[in-house]
Every structure is written in structure tokens, then in C-alpha cells.
Design a protein around this motif. Structure first.
Motif, mmCIF file in Angstrom:
data_model
loop_
_atom_site.group_PDB
_atom_site.id
_atom_site.type_symbol
_atom_site.label_atom_id
_atom_site.label_comp_id
_atom_site.label_asym_id
_atom_site.label_seq_id
_atom_site.Cartn_x
_atom_site.Cartn_y
_atom_site.Cartn_z
ATOM 1 N N ASN A 249 0.807 -1.214 0.000
ATOM 2 C CA ASN A 249 0.188 0.043 0.233
ATOM 3 C C ASN A 249 0.944 1.199 -0.134
ATOM 4 O OD1 ASN A 249 -2.351 -1.698 -0.038
ATOM 5 N ND2 ASN A 249 -2.801 -1.192 1.995
ATOM 6 N N GLN A 250 2.025 1.279 0.702
ATOM 7 C CA GLN A 250 3.061 2.296 0.762
ATOM 8 C C GLN A 250 3.359 2.669 -0.590
ATOM 9 O OE1 GLN A 250 5.943 0.843 3.504
ATOM 10 N NE2 GLN A 250 4.462 1.094 5.327
ATOM 11 N N LYS A 251 3.818 1.742 -1.278
ATOM 12 C CA LYS A 251 4.485 1.888 -2.833
ATOM 13 C C LYS A 251 3.123 2.336 -3.637
ATOM 14 C CE LYS A 251 8.303 -1.240 -2.319
ATOM 15 N NZ LYS A 251 9.022 -2.476 -3.026
ATOM 16 N N LYS A 252 1.980 1.703 -3.470
ATOM 17 C CA LYS A 252 0.778 2.234 -4.509
ATOM 18 C C LYS A 252 0.599 3.597 -4.144
ATOM 19 C CE LYS A 252 -3.252 0.274 -6.041
ATOM 20 N NZ LYS A 252 -4.256 -0.762 -5.851
ATOM 21 N N VAL A 253 0.393 4.023 -2.953
ATOM 22 C CA VAL A 253 0.005 5.486 -2.606
ATOM 23 C C VAL A 253 1.125 6.276 -3.235
ATOM 24 C CG1 VAL A 253 -0.493 7.256 -0.875
ATOM 25 C CG2 VAL A 253 -1.621 5.029 -0.666
ATOM 26 N N GLY A 254 2.397 5.914 -3.138
ATOM 27 C CA GLY A 254 3.627 6.762 -3.577
ATOM 28 C C GLY A 254 3.513 6.941 -5.339
ATOM 29 N N GLN A 255 3.031 5.889 -5.821
ATOM 30 C CA GLN A 255 2.819 5.951 -7.623
ATOM 31 C C GLN A 255 1.577 6.637 -7.511
ATOM 32 O OE1 GLN A 255 2.219 1.740 -7.877
ATOM 33 N NE2 GLN A 255 4.472 1.316 -7.904
ATOM 34 N N MET A 256 0.748 7.049 -6.741
ATOM 35 C CA MET A 256 -0.375 7.821 -6.821
ATOM 36 C C MET A 256 -0.111 9.228 -6.791
ATOM 37 S SD MET A 256 -3.092 5.041 -5.428
ATOM 38 C CE MET A 256 -4.728 6.206 -5.596
ATOM 39 N N ASN A 257 0.904 9.618 -6.601
ATOM 40 C CA ASN A 257 1.328 11.137 -6.414
ATOM 41 C C ASN A 257 0.809 11.210 -4.828
ATOM 42 O OD1 ASN A 257 2.691 13.429 -6.646
ATOM 43 N ND2 ASN A 257 0.544 14.348 -7.104
ATOM 44 N N GLY A 258 0.696 10.133 -3.821
ATOM 45 C CA GLY A 258 0.132 10.586 -2.633
ATOM 46 C C GLY A 258 1.332 11.159 -1.475
ATOM 47 N N VAL A 259 2.650 11.200 -1.679
ATOM 48 C CA VAL A 259 3.538 11.636 -0.961
ATOM 49 C C VAL A 259 3.248 13.225 -1.050
ATOM 50 C CG1 VAL A 259 5.815 12.403 -0.499
ATOM 51 C CG2 VAL A 259 5.243 9.821 -1.168
ATOM 52 N N ASP A 260 3.128 13.830 -2.301
ATOM 53 C CA ASP A 260 2.751 15.142 -2.530
ATOM 54 C C ASP A 260 1.377 15.559 -2.131
ATOM 55 O OD1 ASP A 260 4.075 17.409 -3.776
ATOM 56 O OD2 ASP A 260 2.001 17.524 -4.942
ATOM 57 N N VAL A 261 0.464 14.832 -2.125
ATOM 58 C CA VAL A 261 -0.729 15.056 -1.475
ATOM 59 C C VAL A 261 -0.734 15.295 0.027
ATOM 60 C CG1 VAL A 261 -3.098 14.079 -1.185
ATOM 61 C CG2 VAL A 261 -2.007 13.875 -3.470
ATOM 62 N N VAL A 262 -0.344 14.165 0.734
ATOM 63 C CA VAL A 262 0.097 14.382 2.174
ATOM 64 C C VAL A 262 0.796 15.549 2.649
ATOM 65 C CG1 VAL A 262 0.975 13.512 4.105
ATOM 66 C CG2 VAL A 262 -0.274 11.868 2.376
ATOM 67 N N LEU A 263 1.960 15.985 1.967
ATOM 68 C CA LEU A 263 2.518 16.986 2.134
ATOM 69 C C LEU A 263 1.971 18.425 1.726
ATOM 70 C CD1 LEU A 263 6.250 16.346 0.550
ATOM 71 C CD2 LEU A 263 5.690 16.651 3.021
ATOM 72 N N GLN A 264 1.123 18.546 0.674
ATOM 73 C CA GLN A 264 -0.039 19.510 0.679
ATOM 74 C C GLN A 264 -0.734 19.717 1.946
ATOM 75 O OE1 GLN A 264 -1.980 19.613 -3.416
ATOM 76 N NE2 GLN A 264 -0.045 18.674 -4.143
ATOM 77 N N ALA A 265 -1.173 18.306 2.574
ATOM 78 C CA ALA A 265 -2.304 18.608 3.641
ATOM 79 C C ALA A 265 -1.598 18.956 4.622
ATOM 80 C CB ALA A 265 -2.727 17.183 3.772
ATOM 81 N N VAL A 266 -0.440 18.544 4.993
ATOM 82 C CA VAL A 266 0.219 18.965 6.256
ATOM 83 C C VAL A 266 0.658 20.498 6.155
ATOM 84 C CG1 VAL A 266 0.957 16.649 7.002
ATOM 85 C CG2 VAL A 266 2.430 17.981 5.733
ATOM 86 N N PRO A 296 9.270 2.983 2.061
ATOM 87 C CA PRO A 296 9.882 2.604 0.862
ATOM 88 C C PRO A 296 11.019 3.491 0.360
ATOM 89 C CG PRO A 296 7.661 2.212 0.602
ATOM 90 C CD PRO A 296 7.868 3.271 1.792
ATOM 91 N N LEU A 297 12.268 3.275 -0.150
ATOM 92 C CA LEU A 297 13.227 4.050 -1.025
ATOM 93 C C LEU A 297 12.538 5.068 -1.853
ATOM 94 C CD1 LEU A 297 16.051 4.337 -0.473
ATOM 95 C CD2 LEU A 297 16.638 3.259 -2.437
ATOM 96 N N GLU A 298 11.627 4.395 -2.776
ATOM 97 C CA GLU A 298 11.256 5.371 -3.899
ATOM 98 C C GLU A 298 10.524 6.452 -3.357
ATOM 99 O OE1 GLU A 298 9.032 1.483 -4.247
ATOM 100 O OE2 GLU A 298 10.833 2.038 -3.329
ATOM 101 N N ASN A 299 9.592 6.349 -2.166
ATOM 102 C CA ASN A 299 9.010 7.317 -1.562
ATOM 103 C C ASN A 299 9.764 8.445 -1.109
ATOM 104 O OD1 ASN A 299 6.530 6.485 -2.562
ATOM 105 N ND2 ASN A 299 6.019 5.318 -0.579
ATOM 106 N N LYS A 300 11.192 7.925 -0.261
ATOM 107 C CA LYS A 300 12.046 9.064 0.226
ATOM 108 C C LYS A 300 12.415 10.101 -0.912
ATOM 109 C CE LYS A 300 13.970 5.732 3.478
ATOM 110 N NZ LYS A 300 13.729 6.260 4.922
ATOM 111 N N GLU A 301 12.698 9.375 -2.211
ATOM 112 C CA GLU A 301 12.850 10.286 -3.306
ATOM 113 C C GLU A 301 12.053 11.252 -3.612
ATOM 114 O OE1 GLU A 301 14.645 9.728 -8.066
ATOM 115 O OE2 GLU A 301 13.956 7.707 -6.696
ATOM 116 N N ARG A 302 10.705 10.580 -3.670
ATOM 117 C CA ARG A 302 9.537 11.442 -3.884
ATOM 118 C C ARG A 302 9.519 12.770 -3.008
ATOM 119 N NH1 ARG A 302 7.092 6.232 -5.068
ATOM 120 N NH2 ARG A 302 6.798 6.036 -7.311
ATOM 121 N N PHE A 303 9.668 12.267 -1.760
ATOM 122 C CA PHE A 303 9.753 13.387 -0.598
ATOM 123 C C PHE A 303 10.548 14.477 -0.935
ATOM 124 C CE2 PHE A 303 11.442 14.658 3.513
ATOM 125 C CZ PHE A 303 9.987 15.008 4.336
#
Length: 530
Positions: A249-266, A296-303
Motif C-alpha cells: 500500500n505504501q508503494k501504491k500510494v507513492g505511485q498515485m502522487n500520494g506523498v505530494d498530496v499528504v505534504l500539501q495537507a500538512v 520505501p526508498l522510492e517514496n523517500k526520493e519523491r519526498f
């Protein structure tokens, strides 16, 4: 139009009931008390909830359902023609909610093949009927109905619900609910509650619902909305539940631009505090989501690409209630990910980090001060250890090391102060565990080690790792200061080496044998240098 017709019919019935009630009240003065008692006795007794009652309820429900289907097929364009049976169907669904008080009957409910009929109504044209099914499912799966001594009946029902596509049907219905109607807003909440209940009973549902439905997309859209409400809070909580312990689920949300969405929310709280306790809880949920996503490593990169490091530093500088959560997120982002560590130094994060390290931590009055400060202390120690582990050479490394030299080595003084405090805690816990062994209470080596970790050993190990990095810098004044302070505390380098050796021996291979060997090699170099 259909819903209005049903509601109009119900209103007519309620008006009729009110008129009858008023007439009864007018006549009551003329009725003898004994007659009232006779009327009371003549009322039917509440039925016992047993298999016979269950069969009667299900039979009535199936009959109402059949009547409703036939009426709608016969009069598709005349809602008034099927309004009566729609009200009756709605009432029978409400009656079924009594089953929540008898979870032992759930296998019988499944055996009567009522589940497919119930779930089929989640896509009913009349949204009120679908809402009542959601309410029923929420009641039947509520955590209060689960008998810890006999959870099997609830498991049987949940299995049947899943087999009959409850997840897909719930989410499809969720997508058509409106935020402008109070009943539908409540149904959104109850839908999320039902999904949470299902996960509680069957943890595998957390990945199943993300695989089979568009729930993640709905949740991300909900937390993106600027306005706060209870359903946004619940959406953040459900998202956190779905992300914890699930790399998929962590990787799936990352692929859905979820990291950026959560950052916008906070980011909405970078310079302001939540207005209510519920809103504060939502912000904590959002940061829980962010920390899970940063596994996941790929989400750290997105962050890093989404300028998450910069945002967390801004939050720290603003010193609002999200201060501690920002440190936690940075700790997750920088663990075993050098690019995040490098970015942190490049955007001048060291000043904020070391202010926290020196104890300059803003404390929200609502927080339990001591525990909050301790948690922040442990996080910032972990963060600094990650910085040393992620920045190996060059000007960034020099800037990090220079922090321990400035102001007459005050950071080293603080580091030894923390070392002594955590060493004393671990020593006290070790003595307690030794006493347990003396009292013939069994405790294996793994449990013993875990208890020591919980008492502060892990933080003590990280402090020892930082001391190892400082010693290996070969800065003569830094080494002299460390030795001087250890001697003042009646400690020696051997004490530090012992802590490092225990850490070395217990490094696991969760990240693979190569990473384990590499990590042990780094610790061994510290031990040898000391």
C-alpha cells in the motif's frame, strides 16, 4: 424524485401516528387506570433474539425485497407506486440491526443466504435504502460485538461479506454519497467505520480493499480538501491504517502522487495550529501517513523532490504544534537515504536540528511535557545519527562535525550528558531483569534484549554510534573532550565499545545480508578506532 416520494410517504405515516397519539392523550383522562394496565399487558412482549426470531426477520426482509423489486419493475416511472414497499423495506432493514446484540447467530444469518441480498441493496437506486444497509453493516461488524473468547461467528460473517464483494460495493456507494446531505455525510462516516471494522477482524482486508477498489483515490481526494470536517479526519485515520505494516500500500500510494498530496495537507499547518482537538488528531494522522509512506526508498526520493525536507524545516522554525511531527518525518526520510541528509544540510537544517538537540524544544501546553521532550530527544538523536550515516565526506561532513566543535564543544558535553542518562536507565532495567531471573521467572535472551531496547538501549546505541563517528574524525580536540568527559563520569572508551559491540551483534538482516554485513563493518571500525 424516488427518495422524495419515500420520505413524503413516511411523513404522512408519522403525521397519522401523531394524530392518533394526540387523540389517545385526550382520551386518557377518561380511561380508568386499570384499563390502561390491561392495555399495557395486552402489548406483545419483546421477542427473544434466537434462531426462530432471526428466521422470521430474514423471511420478512426477503419478502419486502421481492415486493420492492417487483414494484419497481412494474412501475419504473411511477415512484409513488412503490413508495409504500420502499418504506417497508427500509423498516425491515432497521429491524435487522437488532442482530448486533446476538453475534452468535451470524453463522445462521450467513446460512440463510441473507448476505447477498443485503449487499445487493448497496447499489439500490434509493440512496436511503443503501444508507440503511451501511448502518446495518456498521452495527454488525462493530468491535463491541466481537466476543474475545469466541470470535469465530464474526469471522464467519466477515468472510461471507468479503466473498460477496462488500469492499467493492461499499466503495462504489461511497463515491455516490454527497457531502451536502447530513444523512449521506453520516453514511460516509459509517462506511469508513465498516471498512475499519473489517480490517480489525481480518487484517488482510487492508491490502485487499486497496487492490480491488478505488478507496485510496477517494481518501487522497478527501484529505486534499482544505476545509476540515469529521469525515476528513476519519479519512486521514483510515489512510494511516491502510499504510501501516503494508509495503504494498505504501508503494501504491507513492505511485498515485500520494506523498505530494499528504505534504500539501500538512503544509496547511506549517504556520498555524489546529483549532480543535479533532483537527489536531487529524494532523497527527497525516504525519503518521507521511512516516509510513517514507518507508520505501522510492517514496523517500519523491519526498525530497517534492521539497518535503524544506517544508519540515519551515515547520520546525515556526515552532507550532506540528514541530515534533516534522522531526519524526525527517527522521524517517533520512534513515538510510543520503540524498535526504544532503538536502537537509544544503537547506540549512543543521541549525534547527541542533537547537532541538540542545534541548530548545517548544512544548505545547497540552502535551505531557516530560514524555514529549523525551520522545523529541530520542528522535533528534536518531536524526543526527542518520546524518552521520548519510554524509560521508566533503564540505557537508565538515559542517556537521563543526557543530560539535563550536561554542566550546557544548554539543559533545550534551552528548555525554545524554549518554550517562540513558546508560543509567539501561543499567537499572538490566538489574531488574537479573532479579527476574533470580526469582526463577523465565525470560529468553530475545525478550531480555527487547526490554532493554524499550528502556532506552536503542537510543544509547545511537549515541555511541555518534561518538564513534566523532572519534573517527581524528579531530584531536574532539577526542580529548570525549575522553575528559568520560573520565569525569567515571566511564571509559571501553564502556562505549561494549555498547557498540552489543549493537553490532544484534544487527538484523531485514534489509538483506549485504546490508547487514556493511552495517556491522561500520560499527566494527568504530570499535577498532576506540
Amino acid at each position: 424524485m424516488e427518495t422524495a416520494a419515500v420520505k413524503r410517504k413516511r411523513a404522512e405515516q408519522e403525521d397519522s401516528d401523531n394524530i392518533n397519539g394526540d387523540e389517545l392523550n385526550d382520551a386518557a383522562g377518561d380511561i380508568d387506570l386499570s384499563l390502561l394496565e390491561a392495555i399495557e399487558k395486552s402489548r406483545p412482549a419483546v421477542e427473544t433474539l434466537d434462531l426462530k426470531t432471526l428466521k422470521k426477520l430474514v423471511l420478512s426482509f426477503e419478502r419486502r425485497l421481492k415486493e420492492n423489486i417487483e414494484a419497481r419493475l412494474k412501475y419504473p416511472d411511477q415512484p409513488d407506486k412503490f413508495a409504500d414497499c420502499e418504506v417497508d423495506l427500509h423498516d425491515d432493514l432497521q429491524k435487522l440491526r437488532v442482530l448486533a446484540g446476538g453475534s452468535e447467530l451470524y453463522p445462521d444469518l450467513v446460512a440463510l443466504n441473507a448476505v447477498p441480498s443485503l449487499l445487493g441493496l448497496l447499489s439500490h437506486d434509493n440512496i436511503d435504502i443503501a444508507i440503511e444497509v451501511v448502518n446495518l453493516l456498521q452495527d454488525l461488524t462493530d468491535e463491541d460485538v466481537m466476543d474475545d473468547d469466541n470470535p469465530e461467528p464474526v469471522i464467519v460473517l466477515v468472510d461471507a461479506l468479503i466473498e460477496n464483494n462488500v469492499l467493492e460495493l461499499l466503495v462504489q456507494n461511497l463515491q455516490r454519497l454527497s457531502e451536502s446531505d447530513p444523512d449521506e455525510v453520516a453514511a460516509i462516516y459509517n462506511t469508513l467505520a465498516t471498512i475499519e471494522n473489517l480490517i480489525e477482524v481480518k487484517p488482510a482486508v487492508a491490502e485487499l480493499v486497496c487492490e480491488k477498489t478505488k478507496l485510496l483515490r477517494w481518501l487522497l481526494a478527501k484529505i486534499r480538501v482544505k476545509e476540515f470536517d469529521s469525515n476528513k479526519q476519519y479519512a486521514s485515520e483510515i489512510l494511516a491504517i491502510l499504510l501501516q505494516n503494508s509495503t504494498v500500500n505504501q508503494k501504491k500510494v507513492g505511485q498515485m502522487n500520494g506523498v505530494d498530496v499528504v505534504l500539501q495537507a500538512v503544509a496547511m499547518y506549517k504556520s498555524r495550529d489546529p483549532k480543535t482537538g479533532d483537527e489536531e488528531e487529524m494532523v497527527e494522522n497525516l504525519f503518521d501517513c507521511l512516516c509510513c509512506l517514507l518507508m520505501p526508498l522510492e517514496n523517500k526520493e519523491r519526498f525530497v523532490k517534492a521539497e518535503g525536507v524544506e517544508l519540515m524545516i519551515i515547520i520546525m522554525k515556526q515552532k507550532k504544534s506540528a514541530y515534533g511531527s516534522a522531526i519524526r518525518a525527517l527522521d524517517f526520510a533520512m534513515t538510510k537515504y543520503p540524498p535526504a541528509c544532503e538536502r537537509f544540510v544544503d537547506v540549512l537544517g543543521l541549525k534547527s536540528a541542533f537547537a532541538a538537540f540542545m534541548g530548545k524544544i517548544p512544548v505545547n501546553k497540552k502535551e505531557k511535557r516530560e514524555r514529549y521532550r523525551e520522545e523529541m530527544e530520542e528522535r533528534i538523536i536518531s536524526l543526527i545519527a542518520s546524518l552521520f550515516g548519510g554524509i560521508f565526506r566533503g564540505s557537508r561532513r565538515e559542517r556537521l562535525l563543526s557543530k560539535f566543535v563550536e561554542n566550546e564543544f557544548e554539543k559533545i558535553d550534551r552528548l555525554i550528558e545524554l549518554y550517562v542518562r540513558y546508560a543509567d536507565r539501561v543499567k537499572a532495567e538490566t538489574a531488574r531483569l537479573d532479579q527476574l531471573k533470580f526469582d526463577d521467572l523465565e525470560i529468553d535472551d530475545d525478550e531480555r534484549y527487547n526490554r532493554k531496547l524499550e528502556s532506552g538501549l536503542y537510543t544509547l546505541q545511537l549515541i555511541a554510534v555518534i561518538l564513534g563517528h566523532l572519534w573517527c574524525s581524528e579531530h584531536s580536540q574532539v577526542r580529548a573532550r570525549i575522553e575528559q568527559l568520560l573520565k569525569l563520569q567515571k566511564l571509559s572508551k571501553q564502556d562505549v565499545k561494549d555498547i557498540l559491540q552489543e549493537y553490532h551483534d544484534n544487527i538484523g538482516d531485514l534489509d538483506g545480508p549485504d546490508e547487514k554485513e556493511s552495517a556491522q563493518g561500520r560499527i566494527q571500525r568504530f570499535i577498532s578506532a576506540l
